[in-house]
Design a protein around this motif. Structure first.
Motif, PDB file in Angstrom:
ATOM      1  N   TRP A  13     -22.251  -6.384  -3.433  1.00  0.00           N
ATOM      2  CA  TRP A  13     -23.722  -8.230  -3.580  1.00  0.00           C
ATOM      3  C   TRP A  13     -24.514  -7.544  -3.045  1.00  0.00           C
ATOM      4  O   TRP A  13     -25.741  -8.503  -3.097  1.00  0.00           O
ATOM      5  N   ALA A  17     -28.271  -8.444  -3.908  1.00  0.00           N
ATOM      6  CA  ALA A  17     -29.110  -9.589  -3.084  1.00  0.00           C
ATOM      7  C   ALA A  17     -30.393  -9.035  -2.405  1.00  0.00           C
ATOM      8  O   ALA A  17     -31.084  -9.441  -2.414  1.00  0.00           O
ATOM      9  N   GLN A 144     -20.724 -11.353 -10.712  1.00  0.00           N
ATOM     10  CA  GLN A 144     -21.095 -11.242  -9.136  1.00  0.00           C
ATOM     11  C   GLN A 144     -22.739 -10.628  -8.681  1.00  0.00           C
ATOM     12  O   GLN A 144     -23.446 -11.484  -8.186  1.00  0.00           O
ATOM     13  N   ALA A 148     -26.269 -13.025  -8.374  1.00  0.00           N
ATOM     14  CA  ALA A 148     -27.449 -12.345  -6.740  1.00  0.00           C
ATOM     15  C   ALA A 148     -28.407 -12.011  -7.196  1.00  0.00           C
ATOM     16  O   ALA A 148     -29.212 -12.550  -6.438  1.00  0.00           O
ATOM     17  N   SER A 152     -31.438 -13.927  -5.775  1.00  0.00           N
ATOM     18  CA  SER A 152     -32.234 -13.703  -4.960  1.00  0.00           C
ATOM     19  C   SER A 152     -33.623 -13.306  -5.297  1.00  0.00           C
ATOM     20  O   SER A 152     -34.489 -13.441  -4.468  1.00  0.00           O
TER      21      SER A 152
END
Length: 228
Positions: A13, A17, A144, A148, A152
């Motif tokens: 993640w 991100a 996930q 992310a 982001s």
């Protein structure tokens, strides 16, 4: 007892991100600077920025989901192979796991005992971890990673877009570029810090390449603004 802080479990993640925020900040800032350099109206600039932000966030999320889903499919296929082998060739799988531990420096007799005990508890988990290299911390998580990446990207892109909303028209390009590079450097430093790397190196690397991208896109906007 000595304790250590490991960061590998955050790699999936965190990677998504950091890449998303970098892409959002750099993509939207370069888009805005390129369009602003072509001398369009402020209203058209803002509409372009919002369209780029939404489109970019969605495409980043979709792309990350597809990419990580492909990785998850490969992992699942490998696990299916191991399940079949454990059902039909258990002794061979035990020997394979034993040999892995021997190669790592464990005495043959002890390696055989370790392999047997681990397989009695969780044969598939032992082979997934030590034979294939799949662990819970590093396994693919498409949703996930997609969330992310998308969120982001939007968070990063809002910085130059927000700057362009409030910056004076005469200083829009310079202000947007300065703010974007400042936050790019911060983001690079935070990413390096989270990964245990050099903060200065991480910030400098992102700042250099960000400056290069913004310079070229601004120049391209000026050229196309004159010729079109």
């Amino acid at each position: 007892m000595t304790t250590h802080t490991h960061r590998t479990h955050r790699s999936g993640w965190l990677r998504a991100a950091v890449l998303g925020a970098n892409d959002g900040l750099l993509s939207i800032s370069s888009l805005l600077l390129g369009v602003a350099a072509a001398n369009v109206s402020h209203e058209s600039l803002i509409v372009t920025g919002f369209a780029g932000l939404i489109g970019g966030a969605l495409s980043m999320g979709a792309g990350e989901y597809v990419s990580v889903s492909s990785q998850a499919d490969i992992e699942q296929a490998d696990l299916d192979i191991e399940r079949h082998a454990l059902r039909h060739e258990y002794d061979a799988e035990h020997a394979e796991l034993r040999d892995i531990y021997i190669e790592r420096g464990v005495a043959p007799e002890l390696a055989s005992q370790v392999a047997q005990q681990l397989m009695e508890k969780d044969a598939l988990g032992a082979h997934a971890r030590d034979d294939i290299g799949i662990t819970d911390a590093l396994s693919a998580r498409p949703l996930q990673a997609a969330a992310a990446s998308s969120l982001s990207f939007m968070a990063g892109g809002l910085i130059p877009l927000g700057t362009s909303l409030i910056a004076p028209t005469n200083f829009l390009i310079s202000t947007t570029a300065a703010i974007s590079l400042f936050f790019l450097a911060i983001l690079g430093a935070l990413a390096a810090y989270s990964g245990g790397a050099s903060v200065l190196r991480g910030a400098s690397r992102v700042f250099f390449w960000g400056s290069l991208v913004l310079t070229f896109t601004t120049a391209a906007g000026k050229i196309f603004g004159i010729t079109i």
